[in-house]
Structure formats: structure tokens, C-alpha cells
Scaffold this motif. Structure first.
Motif, PDB file in Angstrom:
ATOM      1  N   UNK A 168      76.502-100.790  43.878  1.00  0.00           N
ATOM      2  CA  UNK A 168      76.542 -99.840  42.624  1.00  0.00           C
ATOM      3  C   UNK A 168      77.022 -99.002  41.930  1.00  0.00           C
ATOM      4  N   UNK A 169      78.419 -98.525  42.487  1.00  0.00           N
ATOM      5  CA  UNK A 169      79.826 -97.882  41.948  1.00  0.00           C
ATOM      6  C   UNK A 169      80.360 -98.485  41.398  1.00  0.00           C
ATOM      7  N   UNK A 185      77.995 -99.106  37.762  1.00  0.00           N
ATOM      8  CA  UNK A 185      77.982 -98.272  36.555  1.00  0.00           C
ATOM      9  C   UNK A 185      79.507 -98.682  35.987  1.00  0.00           C
ATOM     10  N   UNK A 224      68.340 -94.096  40.065  1.00  0.00           N
ATOM     11  CA  UNK A 224      69.306 -93.374  38.416  1.00  0.00           C
ATOM     12  C   UNK A 224      70.604 -93.077  38.561  1.00  0.00           C
ATOM     13  N   UNK A 225      71.679 -93.247  39.713  1.00  0.00           N
ATOM     14  CA  UNK A 225      72.672 -93.069  39.566  1.00  0.00           C
ATOM     15  C   UNK A 225      73.446 -95.177  38.109  1.00  0.00           C
ATOM     16  N   UNK A 258      71.335 -92.797  34.865  1.00  0.00           N
ATOM     17  CA  UNK A 258      72.030 -91.434  34.051  1.00  0.00           C
ATOM     18  C   UNK A 258      73.297 -92.646  33.515  1.00  0.00           C
ATOM     19  N   UNK A 259      73.911 -93.219  34.383  1.00  0.00           N
ATOM     20  CA  UNK A 259      75.290 -94.092  33.907  1.00  0.00           C
ATOM     21  C   UNK A 259      75.343 -94.295  32.346  1.00  0.00           C
ATOM     22  N   UNK A 310      72.620 -94.099  30.096  1.00  0.00           N
ATOM     23  CA  UNK A 310      72.347 -93.194  29.208  1.00  0.00           C
ATOM     24  C   UNK A 310      73.485 -92.693  28.341  1.00  0.00           C
ATOM     25  N   UNK A 311      74.299 -91.831  29.560  1.00  0.00           N
ATOM     26  CA  UNK A 311      75.812 -91.603  28.493  1.00  0.00           C
ATOM     27  C   UNK A 311      76.353 -92.125  28.615  1.00  0.00           C
ATOM     28  N   UNK A 320      64.108 -86.998  46.832  1.00  0.00           N
ATOM     29  CA  UNK A 320      65.132 -87.085  46.852  1.00  0.00           C
ATOM     30  C   UNK A 320      64.957 -87.962  45.292  1.00  0.00           C
ATOM     31  N   UNK A 364      63.503 -85.866  42.774  1.00  0.00           N
ATOM     32  CA  UNK A 364      65.189 -85.664  42.021  1.00  0.00           C
ATOM     33  C   UNK A 364      66.011 -86.024  41.157  1.00  0.00           C
ATOM     34  N   UNK A 404      64.013 -86.059  37.904  1.00  0.00           N
ATOM     35  CA  UNK A 404      63.941 -84.640  36.718  1.00  0.00           C
ATOM     36  C   UNK A 404      65.494 -85.080  35.919  1.00  0.00           C
ATOM     37  N   UNK A 405      66.321 -85.428  37.487  1.00  0.00           N
ATOM     38  CA  UNK A 405      67.995 -85.991  36.806  1.00  0.00           C
ATOM     39  C   UNK A 405      67.518 -86.699  35.234  1.00  0.00           C
ATOM     40  N   UNK A 443      66.540 -85.123  32.492  1.00  0.00           N
ATOM     41  CA  UNK A 443      67.440 -83.781  32.019  1.00  0.00           C
ATOM     42  C   UNK A 443      68.522 -84.917  30.948  1.00  0.00           C
ATOM     43  N   UNK A 444      69.417 -85.761  31.463  1.00  0.00           N
ATOM     44  CA  UNK A 444      69.807 -86.966  31.171  1.00  0.00           C
ATOM     45  C   UNK A 444      69.534 -87.196  29.581  1.00  0.00           C
ATOM     46  N   UNK A 490      76.995 -82.036  29.357  1.00  0.00           N
ATOM     47  CA  UNK A 490      76.805 -82.994  29.201  1.00  0.00           C
ATOM     48  C   UNK A 490      76.702 -83.581  27.953  1.00  0.00           C
ATOM     49  N   UNK A 538      79.202 -85.501  25.737  1.00  0.00           N
ATOM     50  CA  UNK A 538      79.133 -86.766  24.779  1.00  0.00           C
ATOM     51  C   UNK A 538      79.364 -86.467  23.515  1.00  0.00           C
ATOM     52  N   UNK A 569      79.721 -93.132  44.816  1.00  0.00           N
ATOM     53  CA  UNK A 569      79.043 -92.973  44.215  1.00  0.00           C
ATOM     54  C   UNK A 569      77.511 -93.200  43.763  1.00  0.00           C
ATOM     55  N   UNK A 570      76.872 -94.433  45.040  1.00  0.00           N
ATOM     56  CA  UNK A 570      75.044 -94.462  45.805  1.00  0.00           C
ATOM     57  C   UNK A 570      74.548 -93.301  46.296  1.00  0.00           C
ATOM     58  N   UNK A 588      69.887 -85.213  47.336  1.00  0.00           N
ATOM     59  CA  UNK A 588      68.415 -84.689  47.489  1.00  0.00           C
ATOM     60  C   UNK A 588      68.448 -83.712  49.441  1.00  0.00           C
ATOM     61  N   UNK A 594      70.031 -80.146  39.932  1.00  0.00           N
ATOM     62  CA  UNK A 594      69.999 -81.714  39.114  1.00  0.00           C
ATOM     63  C   UNK A 594      71.405 -82.750  39.533  1.00  0.00           C
ATOM     64  N   UNK A 595      71.016 -83.237  39.050  1.00  0.00           N
ATOM     65  CA  UNK A 595      72.464 -84.545  38.787  1.00  0.00           C
ATOM     66  C   UNK A 595      72.927 -85.929  37.474  1.00  0.00           C
ATOM     67  N   UNK A 652      75.403 -88.666  35.471  1.00  0.00           N
ATOM     68  CA  UNK A 652      76.652 -89.434  36.437  1.00  0.00           C
ATOM     69  C   UNK A 652      76.893 -89.506  34.375  1.00  0.00           C
ATOM     70  N   UNK A 684      80.764 -89.336  31.835  1.00  0.00           N
ATOM     71  CA  UNK A 684      81.993 -89.843  31.487  1.00  0.00           C
ATOM     72  C   UNK A 684      82.842 -88.908  30.449  1.00  0.00           C
TER      73      UNK A 684
END
Lengths: 736, 288
Positions: A135-136, A139, A207-208, A211-212, A214-215, A251, A254, A257-258, A261-262, B192, B196, B262-263, B270, B282-283, B285, B287
Motif C-alpha cells: 500500500x505504501x 499510494x 482507508x489509506x 484517502x490518498x 480522494x486527496x 480500527x 476510525x 470516519x476518516x 471526513x476526507x 485538508x 487541496x 504508511x499502511x 487505532x 481522525x486521519x 493521507x 499530498x
């Protein structure tokens, strides 16, 4: 290690000025390149350094571009030869930074096949890793893909004369480029965008990655309007709460939720940038929908901070936190009533405490003292406990009063004992109630109930109003409404908003128009159909002597009339809407009576009794009131005459009358002409009256003849003939 | 609010003179740690230890509204543990409590030094600002760095050579970070949003973590410990990743070691959340 120290120095030098990179990078590459005996450590350092260099905002992009070509082979080697995810990650980040630079270079150097091949090889390597890498690394692949999508979709050309200022995008690629086939690049970009969107629709537990993704979608939406819609619709079908279906661990909760939120941050950002209310609406809708399941799922965690756990000394009630629920110590369990007949004592006895069995009457106390004790007791009773106790007794009483008669019944029907079926319910509720009513006061409880002292107090009925009083109060009410009307006049004029057309609800806004509507409807509809239709209204003034309720209508009419006349030029719209209501009401009434409006079509009222109903009466009266004030220049007259729903000869004749005033001849003829043009049913009538005017009014003769020549020349003709006959041809012909 | 919830009524009474003013006026960091947090967080693992000096270190950034209380407390704790740290505020201005709730003291970011703020407040009303802890807080801050910085004005990737005197400077010279800690959801959203807006032009991933901390001295201190705990966990994971995949090659590792940094972040957060249940996290990832 020695070399690492030197490298560190070089790096520090570059921080002072980005321009040093251009000389440092070529010098450093041989040391950190993956080829020779480079350690993992130096590879990491090298890829890190390149990543930092090409991301640096203090190094101008055009210098980066020339330098980027030189590092391509090294990057390729890093990817193929070094098996260290940290190096690979940094390398992919470098690739993401330099892909646009190399791309732009190739656009202007269509023959530099070698460098483009290197770049393509790197790109393919990264795309291959995208689905399988840890995953690292993934992303970083996502970010690279986003960069590819960015440059391979058309963007905006800010200034065609200065290509170096432009956003690097497909728009810069000429259609006939040797190395960069336009269509192919575009297709690839769309394919890659789909892969990005697939990520957010895929496995939500990661989720990693989500969110990556999405961002980094945000910048695509922002810089590539052409694909923004596609991305947004992809986002709208994204449902983060899908994850909530699986069992939620802390986990995953969380993560959920994250992710949410993203997504929210991304969409809020999009809304802020795009000034598109439509889009904003869609986004708000989506966000609302998204937040709904969350509140269900996330229960306690959605609250910011729960009250800390209670640390109590269980033995000391004074140290206990009060937890709202006082039920535990407040109300002891209420024992059920004993079976069989119940006495008052049983009914009110809520405790099994033996103290309660003390018979107070045996204490031989004076009633005064007893009363004293009781009042003191009552004031000290805890209110909540008292209420619960009261409720308990109330509940008991209710159940008792329901079961008691039944029980009595069963006692009576003792003979049918064996037919008794507890489940069988032969009586419906109504019968039961009847029976209850008829039942004798068979136990001591019900005997005492009627002695409850307070009967409901009733105000004596007011004496009935006389007709005069009804009329008087009615008038006062109407006056008050008109007072309100006048008061609301001012600001309603100012705040004249656009009307909603057919969607407008009459009388919904409490402004002048609404009140006028209400009043005219009250006048026309409230009593419609109550009076004798045959009788009609013969007298023009209406008759207040008639029965009160009908007179109210006429009163309102009278006030409306006055209200309009008070400032008729400004209130002509009120007049029109009132008269329309009158007309409609007349129509509806005549239809309901089966009297098909005896041929009085719009403007065509040739019937013998034109005054049937209220409309013509009111219109005529209003017109008569207005006419004395009309000036030759009052165009509002035109409006009034054309907007009232129906015209008849009586009404139009007033115009002929008006034309007797030399100043208002023009207006009369103008009104007739206008009506002729816009109200076809009234045409014949108009021509007829114009001809009349022409014949009888010398001043109107000229202009009337002008119109008549167009509409009905034969009138002029025949008149000429008549004249010629009578005057033996001496009269002038006025046909011009 | 507090009175609406019967469970909190007694507490509200106990704590009555609760600070209502917007930003934080905490007293100076007393040397004694509180015996136990109000929320029972005292028994959380002591965030002991610092990361050793020569090993790999993640770079951190702490963010709150005014870059005065929560972010600075966390900045201090991270820097004390030898972690490279910078800090920011996301508000439009630095806001500090004034003589009344309607008269906050307002300063510009990036230009007003802590020293100037300290001097001005001391001139204004030494007694008041000593009593509400403002002067002590700013006194602490001016030992950490020169002036409050605004997150939105920060240009990531621009070397921060002019911040040499700041605590936690070592390691942050290049002007990028690996982890951003925000201290409330509003700041998390602002970060965030700003990332963006900056458009991710550096192609560099950054973990943005929110730790919800109330804006007062006591909570800031507890929150700072929690952030340090989290930072150390993250740092351990990151250096493990580098070690596990060092000379041996990453595919020879096994189990947890196989996983990259990262993973692991979601799991670490948690796990941390279970240790600090009163500080919702909250978190994301994002850029640079």
C-alpha cells in the motif's frame, strides 16, 4: 559513509539556493546510482534527494526540465534493479514530478525518441506495480497516475503566446506529433482515471489508499473542468458507509470516519471553488445523505467526549453522582393489587412496609392535629416520588374501573360458568362502553366518585346578535382589515418581488395584494349562492336593508370601491383583480345554476339584462366614479378597460360620453382602438360605438373616421351617401 | 449544555470558574505532572523516552488555531523528545483572550513575535495576564520559536534555514514533514482544505492526524503527551520499516515487519485511540 557525509553537505548547499541543484545532481548521480556497488542506504538517499529536488518550489521548473532528462536512466534503474520499497516510493514520487516536465519537453522536441522511451518505460513499470505493490507504494502510484491524467487531458490555455506559462496539458500537444499520439494519450488518461475511481469504489477497508486517492482527485477537479463532472459523479456514487456493514472494530470505525471526513473536505473544497449553485446543491445533498448512516453507526464515538467513567464509593449515597435515573432508589416496586374485591386501602397502599398497617383511626387523635401532621407531611414529600405514586394509583384505578364491571358480569352469569372462555371476546368496544354506562354502581368505588366537588364552570351564553349588530361588527372588522391594507401599502410597494406566475398562491404573503385577494373573495364568494339568483340585484347601490350576511358582501364591495377610489391610479390593479373575482364568481354561480350565461360572451353582452350578477354593476359603478377624474393623458384608463374581464355596451357607452369632453376625445378613441385590437369579442361593439361617436360628436369625427376607414369603411360610405342625399351632394367627403 | 446533562451537573458546579474566553490561557507548564487527568488518562503509558539521536526520524508538524497553546505545547513535547517539529495555526489571526470576552487581543501571524506579544500584554495588564496564565504561556512559546506561523501561508518544500533557533529545528531544514497533527476537527478540515488549494504539486504524501484537544492548559498538556505517544509509535514503525528492509531486502522480513510504515498508520492510530479514548482521532493521507 564518507560519501554520505559529502552528499549531506551537497544537500545542505542546495537548500540555500535551488539553482545549485543543476550542478549538484549530475555530480551526485554516479555515487547514488543503483549500478555499481551502491548500498541500499545510498540508493535511498539518492531517490530521496531527487524527490526533494524535483519537488522543490525554489527551483524554477524550466531548469528542472533540462535536468529531468538526465535522471531518467537512474530512475529506470532504481525501479528495475533496487528491491527496496522506500527507494521505489521516492522514485515514483520523482517520476510523478518529472513526468509533466519530460512530457512538455517532448512536445517541443518531437524527435527525441530516446528520452521518451525512457519515460514510457518508467511509466509502464509504475502502472504495472499499481495493483500489486504494498500500500505504501501504491499510494505513490496513485499520485503518479493522477499526474499522468492531469497532463494527458486537455486543460485551459491561459496565454498562447507564452507556452512556458501554461498548464502542461494535452491542449499543448499538436495533433500530428510524432511521439505523442493525441487520441491515444487521451484514451489512456480516461482509462487511468477510471482506475483511480475504481479504487474508491473498491475495497473500503483500505482507508489509506482511499484517502490518498480522494486527496489527489481534488486537484484534477480543480484544474481539469472537462473531466470534473465525471469525477464528481464517481464520487457521488461512493458510499463510505458500506464498510459499516461488516463488524466494526475500533480500527475500521476510525477508518470509516476518516474516509468520510476526507470526502467531506474534498467536496466542501470543490463547492468553495466552483460558484455553481447547482453543483453545490448536489454536493450538499450527498453530504447530508452520507452523514445520516454515520450517526446511526458511530453511536458513542460520534460524540466528542463521553462523560468520564464514574468512580464512586458505592456505599456512600452522598458521594454518588446523580445519574438522572432516580428510579432505582426513588420508587420502590409497586406491589400488584391483591386479587378479588379491592378496598380503598388496597387501592392506595403502595408499600408492603408493615408500618402502613397501623390503623390511624385507632389513635384517637383530634382531626386538627391530624390535619396538621398531614400538611407537614405533604410539604416534605419528594415531588417526583409523589407523582410516581399518584400515577401508580391512577393506573390501578383505571384498570380496576375497566375490569370491575366485567367481573360483576361474570359473577351474575355464574350459571354459565362452564361456557366461560377467557379468550373469547363477544363484545366490541362500543358494547362494552354501553354496558359500562348502564352498569349499576356496583362497588363502593364508583359510589364515591360523583361526590367530587368541582363541576366545570361554564360562562353563560352571550345573547344572540341582532342583525344590526352583526352588520355593525362586520363593518368594524372590514374597517380594520382595510386599515391594515393601508398600513401595508408602503412597504409592499417597495418589496415588490417577482411573482410566481401560476405557482403563486393567492393571499399567502400578507402583503397588500394578498389582502385585496382575500377581501374580494370574501365579497364575492362568501355568500355566493345564498341569495335568490332570480331576484338579482336590481338597484345599483345594492340594498343594505336585506338580510345581514348578504349585506356584508356589499359592505365589503363598498369599502373596496372606496379603497380603490382613494387613489385609483395606483390601485387600478386592485380594481382589476377585484372585478375579475366578481366576474368569476358570477360565472361560477350561473354555471352552477345551469344558466348558461345567456350569450354574454366576453364583450358580447347583447343580452337584455346585462346587470344580472354583481360584476357589471360593480364595474359600471367603478367606471362611473373614475371617469370624472380621468384626464386626457391617463393611459391607466387603457389598462383598466382592457384588463377587466368582460365588456358590455353600457360600459363602453361611458367612453362615448367621455368623448364629449374635447380634451378626452383622443383617449376615448384610443381605448376603443386598443380594445378593437386586443379584444376580438368586443370588436363589433367598438366599431358600433365608434360609428356612433363619429355621427354624434363633431370633435371625434376626424380621428374616428380614420379608424372607421380601416375597420368598417361602409359606415362612412353609407353615411356619406345619406349626407349626399340630404344635402344634395354639398357635404364634404371626410374619408381621408 | 452542561446543565442539560444531569451527569455533568455536579462536575459543572465543581469546575465552575471554567474559562469561557475563546483561546487558551493556560498557566505555565508546571514541573509536576498532574497526578491524574480529569478524564482518567493519567494511567496512559508514560510517553517516556526520546528517539535516539542518529536514527531515522519522521518529521512532524503540529497545528492548532492560533499557534499558541495546543500546537505549541505539543511542539515543545515533541522537540524535547528530539523529534523534528514545526508548528502552525490555521486561524486568520492570532487571537488571545483580552480583558473581556468581547475584547480579544488580536495579532497578525508570521510578523508579530512572541516577544512582542508578551511585552504588549505585560504592559496592558500584567496582573490579569499573569493570573490567567497567558504571560506564562507566551513566555514558554518565545523559548520555542520566534513567532506564530500560519499554516495557509506556509510553502511546503521551501527550506527553513531561517528558523535555526527554533526548538525541534534539526531535521526540518528541508521544509517538509511526514506527519501533521491537528488539535481539533476545524483545524483538520482547514489543513485538508489548504492542501487541496495548494494542489499537491510536490507529489509527496503526508499523514494528517487529528487529535481533538480542548483549548485549555490542562487538556493541552494531556493532549501534548498523547501526541508525543502517537508520534513515537509512528516513528518506531517508520524506523522499523527502514531497518527491516535494510541490507536484507524487504521481502525477507515476515509478518508485521513486512508491512510498510504508511499502511501501518491506521492501525497505529487505532491502537493509540484505545490508549487515549478521550481524545477522538481522525486521519487522512494527503499530498503536499
Amino acid at each position: 559513509m564518507q560519501s554520505l557525509e559529502q552528499l549531506k553537505k551537497a544537500r545542505e548547499l542546495a537548500w540555500t539556493d535551488g539553482r545549485y541543484y543543476i550542478s549538484i545532481i549530475p555530480a551526485v548521480l554516479p555515487i547514488v546510482g543503483p549500478n555499481a556497488n551502491a548500498s541500499v542506504e545510498s540508493c535511498r538517499w539518492g531517490s530521496d534527494f531527487l524527490e526533494e529536488a524535483f519537488a522543490s518550489p525554489i527551483w524554477p521548473p524550466d531548469e528542472k526540465e533540462t535536468c529531468a532528462l538526465g535522471v531518467l536512466p537512474t530512475l529506470k534503474d532504481y525501479l528495475s534493479a533496487v528491491d527496496d520499497p522506500i527507494t521505489v516510493k521516492s522514485t515514483i514520487q520523482v517520476a510523478a514530478s518529472i513526468y509533466p516536465l519530460v512530457y512538455r519537453y517532448i512536445i517541443s522536441h518531437p524527435n527525441d525518441e530516446e528520452h521518451w522511451q525512457h519515460m514510457t518505460a518508467i511509466k509502464e513499470d509504475i502502472l504495472r506495480r499499481m495493483d500489486t505493490a504494498p500500500p505504501g507504494v501504491r499510494i505513490c502510484c496513485v499520485k503518479f497516475v493522477q499526474q499522468v491524467v492531469l497532463v494527458q487531458t486537455p486543460g485551459m490555455i491561459a496565454d498562447p503566446r507564452r507556452p512556458e506559462q501554461n498548464d502542461i496539458s494535452l491542449a499543448l500537444v499538436p495533433r500530428d506529433h510524432r511521439l505523442l499520439p493525441y487520441a491515444q494519450l487521451e484514451a489512456q488518461a480516461h482509462g487511468l482515471l477510471d482506475r483511480l475511481l475504481d479504487i474508491i469504489h473498491g475495497d473500503h477497508s483500505d482507508a489509506l489508499l482511499i484517502t490518498a486517492t480522494l486527496n489527489c482527485l481534488g486537484m484534477l477537479i480543480q484544474r481539469r473542468p472537462l473531466i470534473a463532472n465525471r469525477i464528481l459523479s464517481g464520487l457521488f456514487s461512493f458510499n463510505p458507509s458500506k464498510l459499516a456493514n461488516s463488524p466494526l472494530t475500533p480500527a475500521s470505525r476510525l477508518a470509516l470516519k476518516s474516509i468520510e471526513r476526507t470526502t467531506r473536505a474534498l467536496l466542501v473544497n470543490v463547492t468553495r471553488r466552483a460558484n455553481d449553485p447547482n453543483l453545490a446543491g448536489r454536493i450538499n445533498h450527498y453530504l447530508e445523505r452520507m452523514s445520516r448512516p454515520r450517526t446511526d453507526v458511530q453511536d458513542e464515538n460520534s460524540k466528542k467526549r463521553p462523560a468520564p467513567g464514574e468512580l464512586t464509593d458505592g456505599l456512600d449515597p452522598a458521594k454518588r453522582q446523580r445519574l438522572g435515573a432516580t428510579a432505582s432508589n426513588g420508587s420502590p416496586a409497586i406491589p400488584p393489587l391483591p386479587a378479588g374485591p379491592v378496598s380503598y386501602r388496597d387501592l392506595f397502599l403502595l408499600t408492603s412496609d408493615p408500618v402502613a398497617s397501623v390503623d390511624v383511626s385507632s389513635l384517637q387523635m383530634e382531626p386538627e392535629r391530624m390535619l396538621d401532621i398531614l400538611t407537614r407531611l405533604l410539604t416534605s414529600v419528594d415531588r417526583a416520588r409523589f407523582e410516581t405514586a399518584l400515577n401508580a394509583v391512577r393506573g390501578r384505578y383505571l384498570t380496576l374501573s375497566k375490569t370491575a364491571p366485567l367481573a360483576a358480569n361474570t359473577v351474575v352469569a355464574v350459571d354459565d360458568e362452564d361456557e366461560y372462555e377467557p379468550d373469547f371476546e363477544p363484545e366490541d368496544a362500543e358494547q362494552l362502553v354501553n354496558r359500562l354506562d348502564n352498569a349499576p354502581p356496583d362497588n363502593l368505588l364508583q359510589e364515591r366518585i360523583p361526590s367530587a366537588p368541582l363541576a366545570p364552570y361554564k360562562l353563560p351564553d352571550a345573547p344572540p346578535l341582532t342583525d344590526q349588530e352583526v352588520l355593525k361588527y362586520g363593518e368594524m372588522t372590514i374597517q380594520r382589515i382595510f386599515g391594515m391594507l393601508n398600513a401595508s401599502e408602503e412597504y409592499s410597494m417597495k418589496a415588490k418581488a417577482a411573482k410566481g406566475g401560476f405557482n403563486r398562491l393567492a393571499a399567502s404573503s400578507y402583503d397588500r395584494d394578498s389582502w385585496v385577494t382575500i377581501l374580494s373573495r370574501l365579497a364575492t364568494r362568501a355568500t355566493a349562492g345564498l341569495d335568490d339568483p332570480d331576484e338579482g340585484i336590481k338597484s345599483e347601490q345594492g340594498s343594505f336593508a336585506r338580510k345581514g350576511s348578504f349585506a356584508i358582501s356589499d359592505l365589503i364591495r363598498e369599502y373596496l370601491h372606496r379603497y380603490i377610489m382613494y387613489d385609483w391610479r395606483k390601485r387600478i390593479d386592485a380594481a382589476v383583480s377585484w372585478l375579475n373575482e366578481e366576474w368569476l364568481s358570477d360565472k361560477v354561480q350561473s354555471m352552477s345554476l345551469g344558466m348558461n350565461g345567456n350569450g354574454s360572451v366576453n364583450g358580447h353582452a347583447t343580452a337584455a339584462s346585462p346587470l344580472k350578477g354583481n360584476y357589471f354593476r360593480c364595474a359600471l359603478k367603478l367606471l362611473d366614479s373614475i371617469l370624472p377624474f380621468v384626464e386626457g393623458t391617463d393611459k391607466v384608463m387603457l389598462r383598466f378597460m382592457s384588463e377587466i374581464p368582460e365588456l358590455n355596451r353600457e360600459l363602453l357607452r361611458r367612453l362615448v360620453k367621455m368623448a364629449e369632453d374635447p380634451e378626452r376625445v383622443g383617449l376615448s378613441i384610443m381605448v376603443l382602438k386598443y380594445l378593437y385590437m386586443v379584444k376580438p369579442p368586443a370588436r363589433e361593439l367598438c366599431v358600433e360605438l365608434l360609428a356612433e361617436m363619429w355621427r354624434t360628436n363633431d370633435r371625434a369625427r376626424g380621428p374616428a373616421a380614420k379608424e372607421l376607414a380601416k375597420w368598417k369603411p361602409e359606415v362612412l360610405q353609407e353615411e356619406n351617401e345619406v349626407q349626399m342625399e340630404t344635402t344634395n351632394g354639398a357635404a364634404e367627403v371626410t374619408t381621408s | 449544555m452542561a446543565t442539560a446533562d444531569p451527569r455533568l451537573r455536579s462536575r459543572a458546579q465543581q469546575q465552575q470558574p471554567a474559562p469561557v474566553a475563546p483561546p487558551p490561557p493556560p498557566p505555565p507548564p508546571a514541573e509536576t505532572t498532574p497526578a491524574m487527568g480529569l478524564d482518567g488518562s493519567g494511567d496512559a503509558p508514560e510517553s517516556s523516552g526520546t528517539s535516539s539521536d542518529d536514527s531515522f526520524k519522521l518529521k512532524f508538524c503540529t497545528v492548532c488555531a492560533s499557534n499558541q497553546n495546543r500546537s505549541m505545547e505539543a511542539h515543545l513535547q515533541l522537540a524535547t523528545a528530539q523529534l523534528p517539529t514545526i508548528s502552525f495555526g490555521t486561524g486568520s489571526l492570532v487571537r488571545l483572550p483580552g480583558p473581556t470576552i468581547n475584547q480579544p487581543n488580536v495579532y497578525n501571524f508570521n510578523s508579530t513575535t512572541y516577544e512582542a506579544i508578551h511585552k504588549e500584554l505585560a504592559d496592558q495588564n500584567t496582573q490579569l495576564y499573569t493570573q490567567n496564565g497567558l504571560l506564562n504561556m507566551i513566555g514558554r512559546n518565545l523559548n520555542i520559536k520566534k513567532y506564530p506561523e500560519r499554516f495557509q501561508d506556509w510553502m511546503p518544500g521551501k527550506p527553513r534555514l531561517d528558523h535555526k533557533g527554533d526548538q525541534g529545528y534539526h531535521g526540518t531544514e528541508s521544509g517538509v514533514v511526514d506527519v501533521i497533527f491537528t488539535c481539533e476537527e476545524r483545524c483538520f478540515d482547514a489543513v485538508l482544505e489548504d492542501l487541496h488549494n495548494k494542489g499537491g504539486r510536490m507529489n509527496r504524501p503526508v499523514h494528517v492526524l487529528n487529535v481533538d484537544i480542548k483549548d485549555n492548559h490542562e487538556e493541552a498538556r494531556v493532549g501534548g503527551q498523547a501526541i508525543l505517544d502517537l508520534a513515537l509509535s509512528l516513528n518506531n514503525a517508520a524506523s522499523e520499516e527502514r531497518k527491516a528492509r535494510g541490507e536484507t531486502g524487504w521481502d525477507r522480513g515476515s509478518g508485521g515487519a513486512r508491512q510498510g510504515f504508511d499502511e501501518k498508520v491506521p492501525e497505529i492510530v487505532a491502537a493509540w485511540q484505545e490508549r487515549w479514548p478521550t481524545l477522538p482521532a481522525l486521519w487522512s493521507l494527503a499530498w503536499f
